[in-house]
Structures are given as structure tokens and as C-alpha cells.
Design a protein around this motif. Sequence first.
Motif, PDB file in Angstrom:
ATOM      1  N   ALA A 105      36.360  34.249  -0.496  1.00 18.36           N
ATOM      2  CA  ALA A 105      36.556  33.345   0.635  1.00 18.36           C
ATOM      3  C   ALA A 105      37.394  32.163   0.194  1.00 18.36           C
ATOM      4  O   ALA A 105      37.278  31.695  -0.932  1.00 18.36           O
ATOM      5  N   ASN A 120      37.827  28.443   0.585  1.00 21.40           N
ATOM      6  CA  ASN A 120      36.968  27.392   1.102  1.00 21.40           C
ATOM      7  C   ASN A 120      37.775  26.194   1.555  1.00 21.40           C
ATOM      8  O   ASN A 120      38.064  25.296   0.777  1.00 21.40           O
ATOM      9  N   ALA A 167      36.768  23.924   3.456  1.00 17.51           N
ATOM     10  CA  ALA A 167      35.916  22.759   3.685  1.00 17.51           C
ATOM     11  C   ALA A 167      35.735  21.955   2.404  1.00 17.51           C
ATOM     12  O   ALA A 167      34.983  20.989   2.374  1.00 17.51           O
ATOM     13  N   ASN A 168      36.457  22.361   1.360  1.00 19.70           N
ATOM     14  CA  ASN A 168      36.299  21.704   0.065  1.00 19.70           C
ATOM     15  C   ASN A 168      36.568  20.199   0.149  1.00 19.70           C
ATOM     16  O   ASN A 168      35.848  19.401  -0.449  1.00 19.70           O
ATOM     17  N   VAL A 226      24.771  25.483   3.131  1.00 21.75           N
ATOM     18  CA  VAL A 226      25.990  26.005   3.741  1.00 21.75           C
ATOM     19  C   VAL A 226      26.097  27.506   3.514  1.00 21.75           C
ATOM     20  O   VAL A 226      26.392  28.278   4.428  1.00 21.75           O
ATOM     21  N   GLU A 227      25.821  27.919   2.303  1.00 16.19           N
ATOM     22  CA  GLU A 227      25.916  29.344   1.994  1.00 16.19           C
ATOM     23  C   GLU A 227      24.937  30.129   2.856  1.00 16.19           C
ATOM     24  O   GLU A 227      25.292  31.159   3.442  1.00 16.19           O
ATOM     25  N   LEU A 229      27.794  31.115   5.549  1.00 17.37           N
ATOM     26  CA  LEU A 229      28.553  32.156   4.874  1.00 17.37           C
ATOM     27  C   LEU A 229      27.821  33.487   4.798  1.00 17.37           C
ATOM     28  O   LEU A 229      28.430  34.538   4.862  1.00 17.37           O
ATOM     29  N   THR A 261      35.108  28.386   7.299  1.00 19.33           N
ATOM     30  CA  THR A 261      35.153  27.197   6.447  1.00 19.33           C
ATOM     31  C   THR A 261      35.919  26.070   7.124  1.00 19.33           C
ATOM     32  O   THR A 261      35.587  24.900   6.940  1.00 19.33           O
ATOM     33  N   LEU A 317      33.481  24.620   9.442  1.00 19.50           N
ATOM     34  CA  LEU A 317      32.535  23.847   8.633  1.00 19.50           C
ATOM     35  C   LEU A 317      33.144  22.505   8.262  1.00 19.50           C
ATOM     36  O   LEU A 317      32.480  21.464   8.333  1.00 19.50           O
ATOM     37  N   GLY A 318      34.440  22.540   7.888  1.00 14.95           N
ATOM     38  CA  GLY A 318      35.126  21.306   7.529  1.00 14.95           C
ATOM     39  C   GLY A 318      35.127  20.326   8.692  1.00 14.95           C
ATOM     40  O   GLY A 318      34.821  19.139   8.526  1.00 14.95           O
ATOM     41  N   TRP A 322      28.015  28.452  -4.493  1.00 17.86           N
ATOM     42  CA  TRP A 322      28.327  27.412  -3.505  1.00 17.86           C
ATOM     43  C   TRP A 322      27.757  26.071  -3.943  1.00 17.86           C
ATOM     44  O   TRP A 322      28.382  25.026  -3.748  1.00 17.86           O
ATOM     45  N   CYS A 347      30.044  22.788  -4.615  1.00 19.95           N
ATOM     46  CA  CYS A 347      29.782  21.551  -3.897  1.00 19.95           C
ATOM     47  C   CYS A 347      29.589  20.401  -4.884  1.00 19.95           C
ATOM     48  O   CYS A 347      30.042  19.279  -4.661  1.00 19.95           O
TER      49      CYS A 347
END
Lengths: 294, 367
Positions: A34, A36, A38-39, A79-80, A84, A99, A102-103, A193, A197
Motif C-alpha cells: 500500500a 501510504n 496519510a504519512n 488505523v490498520e 486497512l 489512505t 485517512l489523510g 503500521w 506511525c
Amino acid sequence: MTFFMQMLVSGIVVGSIYALVALGFVLIYKASDALNLANGEFVLIGSYICLTLVTALKLPFLVALAVTLGVCGVLGLLVERVVLRPLLNAPTISVIMATIGLGNLLAGLVHMVWGHQTRVYPNLFPNTPVTFGEVLITPVYLWSFIIVMALLLAFTIFFKFSKMGVAMRAVADDLQAAASMGINVKRVFAITWAIACIVAAVGGVLLGNINGVNATMSVIGLTVLPVVILGGLDSIPGAIVGGFIIGILQSMAGGYIDPLVGGGLKEVFPFIIVILILMIKPYGLFGKGGMERV
Amino acid sequence: MVSLEKVEWKGCEDVKNPFVMECGNYKTRYEKDMAIFSIKRVKIRMLGLAILAFLFPLLADNYVIGLATLCAIASIGAIGLNILTGFTGQISIGVGAFLGVGGYTSAILTSTLGLSFWVALPVAGLITASVGALFGIPSLRLKGLYLAIATLAAQFIILFVISRWTGLTGGTSGMVLQRPSIGSFSLMSASSYYYLCLIILLFTIVYALNLFRSRTGRAFLAVRDRDVAAEIMGINLFTYKVLSFAISSFFVGIAGALLAHYTMIVSPELYSITVSIQYLAMILVGGLGSILGSILGAIFITLLPVGLGFIMDYLAVYMPDMQNTLAAFQELAFGAAIILFLIFEPGGLAHMWSNIKNYFKVWPFSY
């Protein structure tokens, strides 16, 4: 020459933070394929939580940092589990969009809680610059670099020798084979995850100490994309090397080319590099190109 | 023995009631299977819907017509993006910038060069199509995530060029446009511009529906499902991937030009990555690989902030300080909507609609 060295040093420091954030990115890509996006918001949240703990609750910095990492780890697990895991077998675009969604969700949350104005960390490090030859380095830069290096070393050891690290590499290599050898894949995903994070939060705290915290900080989530593309999406050493290269190139572009074109190139430069890399060497410096069977 | 050729299964085609659903699959010919309207009643219903869309401005006020115009423009763009992402499987996170290319082309052609809107609109589409095709070239070597990042890079690079090429684009301050006119009649009023957008939307829908009945459209689907297999079956991957980028960008460019003439201003911040994400959300919420879905999704995402605004107005009575967090709340709800759709209805609104239809097909005797 001094100017060049100054640009080089700031590039290396920013690059080390890129490397750290990119590490979390690559971990997730390796484990669950994936991207991500939303990092950047993870970085932002980590930075804000630590700032709040330091300023509002008056906790000492190291305690605040520890609490922040704990909270962010839990956030990663959450989150996971919530977002996800239901999308485990969904197509790529669904995961990317999840994601992104999510962001947006996290960014909205951050704006609701902390607003938009820039906040500054209290001075945690002394202000007098350290001199190396002709180059001046502020202690914040020096400490950031040391912390990042220590973390990168710790993670390298973790992946090499710890049982969990080996399990994570196995899952990244071949999910089904790993599962059939008795590795709890879901647990590995969850921990991946959480780690992603946590490293994002460390990056956020360090960046916050250097530049102050505001909502635009989440841009780093997009800036690390060139880093991982340069290094190869599935390579941890690639993320580290790529982080430094992009950091230095960006700093140089900001120092030398920006005055010529009227600014703004610094942010775009990594993406120009991306297009070049994708044209020449699509799987990056260290990435594995795939063979495909029908 | 009766040959199958001579038996014309009519199903419930003879039923005169326009609300009765088709209660089974009675197609015996390939042409029937390929037809856009499977039975005559569907055609009548669709015509009715189109007529409703045309009559609607007579009943609504300007604000609502404005929203409908935005929905129509977004639908054109969403159909364009869906051709690329939903039907050909090439992820693009650069739609915002392509909308910008369309908008700026039209602005430069009409405001700087003084050309007519009716020339500028197709040219804007063609120029966006060629820019899209240019950034589509990497798609031959790149797949999935790598392609997504390449289009993201396109987004940043195009926007950078737009905001720095001050001589051509006016830089960060943007450009001002005029509404188009037919002869001496200017499409200044809300309803006249709505009609323009609606007509172009209808053309887009008809084109897209027909596209997927042709060789090109089927090649797109084959590329999406498995590009290596498609190549082995004789589909030139390079041609069709670049073609898909071009066709998709053409509609996005048209939407961009229409939007620019509607808002009458173009500036770089109107085409940021947020816009790209909104368009992706439209086709995801609506349904990937569905024309109907693109339209439903465009309407949903365009009206979502409006609906949330109403809710916030209502809540503001009880919580006065909520008003300040409206923007943040919209962002949050937008993200939540995407996630909820992905988890609970991956097929999107189009799938929901077909579920509802299927339920009523044999209702009330569903067993």
C-alpha cells in the motif's frame, strides 16, 4: 564555498528526516503493498501531540516524546485495524484512496483541535551554533541528525536480528509463504503500521523543532514520494540513501536555482527528479523490478 | 425442431406500464446485448430523465441552478477520469492540473488572443489531451503505484509552470474570463450556462457509452483487466494507454474550460492536488468503470460540502463556535465518506443503484 557547505549541511539534516519518514513509508509498502499517502498527517499529528504535551502539560521533552511515540503507535494499530484490514484484498487504487481519505480525516481532525496558526516549540536545544571549520551548525540540526542516525541504526539491527524484524521481512518477501510458516501476518501488519506511525511522529517532532509546527507540514508526506521512488519503493537502504540525495538536491536547488526563477522550485524539484528517474530507471536505485506472468 | 433464430423472446417488453422492470434476461442476439438501451421502456425513461434535466431550471432558483451547473461540469470531468482510471486501470492523481491546463488554455485563447469561446473550447480539450498523452507516455513502463506517483509529479510540475510563466498565465494572480455568447446573446444568466453544460454533458455521456461498444473501448477494458494478456492478444499497449490518457484528458480539459468560464477566473490555487483528490473521490464513490457512477459520484462530492454547510448552520444554533471549524469538519467528513464507501460499498453508488433495481425486479414476489 561556505555557502555551498551550508546548503550541504542543511540538505543532509533535512535529508535525514526524509530518510526517517521514508523508512515508515517503505515498511508499509513492503508489508502490504500500500502507498501510504496519510504519512504527512501522521507526521503532523506526532508533532502536535508532542508540542501540546511540552507546552500545555509542561512535561519534560523526553517524557513528552515517549508519550507521543506511545500514542502514535496506538494510532497506527487503530488505523490498520479499522481502515486497512477490511481492504486487505482490495485493488491498488482502493488502498491509495483509503489512505488519502485517512489523510483528509486526520487533517480535518488536526485543524479542528489545533487550528491553523504556526506554533513554535520552546527552545529545547541551546541556540549558540557549533562551528565545524567554516560551517555553522545550529544544535537543533546536529541533534536531529544524531537522533535520526541512531534510529536508523536501531531499525537496521531490529530488522536484521529480532524475531519480529525477521518476520516482517518474511511477510514482505512472500505473504503466503510467511503465513504458511506460522507467522501471524495480521499481527505483523499491525506492528508495521505502528512503527510507520512512530517514525513519522519522530520526524514530525524533529521538523517541528527546526521549523515550527503548522498544517503545511503534512506536505512532507508527498515530498518523501520522490525519496522512495529514487531509492526503490521496496528497499530500506534505498529509502535512507534516497532521503539524503533528495534532501541535498532540494537544498541545492533552493540555494542556487530558486533566486533565478523567483522561488518555489525547491518544492517542485524533487518531482522533476521523479519524472527523470521513472523514465530512466523505473524501479529506483535499489528496487526490485518484477517479472510478470499471465 | 424450432430453430432458436426464429424465436423472438420478448420477455415483458409488451407490457405498457413504464414502471414495470425487466424481469429477466431475454436477449437472444448479440446486438441486443450490446445495445445501450436494453428495452424500449428504458429508452423512454432515460428520455424522460433528460427532459426533466432540461425543465429543471424553470422551477429552481439561481443558487440551485448554479449548483446543478457545477455538478454537470464535474460530471464531464469525472467521466473523463473514469475512462482512464475506471475503464483502463491507469491511476491518475493529476486531474487537478489537467483541469488547469484546460482552463488556462481557454483563458489565454479568449482573453489574450480574443478568439471566440466556441473555438477555444475544443482547442482547450485538444491541448489538454496532448499534455495528458505526454504524461501518459511513462505509463508504458510504469504500473499501479509508480504510475500514480508519476501523475502526482505531473500535477506539481504543471502547476509550477502555470504559476511561474507569468507572461503567459498571469502568474499567481490568475486571469479573468468572460462568459461565452451566441451572436449578441451572452450566456450570462445561470440557466443559460446550465443548458450549455448540460448539452455538453449529454454529448459526453453518449460518446462514453458508445466508446465502450467499440474496439477501442474493449481494448481499454482488456488493458485494465490484465495488460500483459491484452498485449498477447494483439492490443498495442502503448497506443491504447496513451490514447486512453488523451481521451480522458480531452474531457477533463473541456470540463476545465467550462469551469473557468463559469467562475470567470483562473488562478493556480484553484487546481491544487485537493481538486485531483476530489475527482478521484467522485469516481470511487460513484463507482469505478461506470458512466452512471461518474455522474452520481460527481453530484455526491459536489453537494457534500453544501449539505454539510446546512447541517452546520443548524448545529450553530446550539454550538456557536462550531462555525469556525466548518472547513475542517468538511475535510473530515470528506475523508470519512471515502473510507466508508471503500469499506462498505466498494462498487460505489452505481452498485447501490443496481442493487436497488435488482431488488425491485421481482418485487414483491422475490422468492
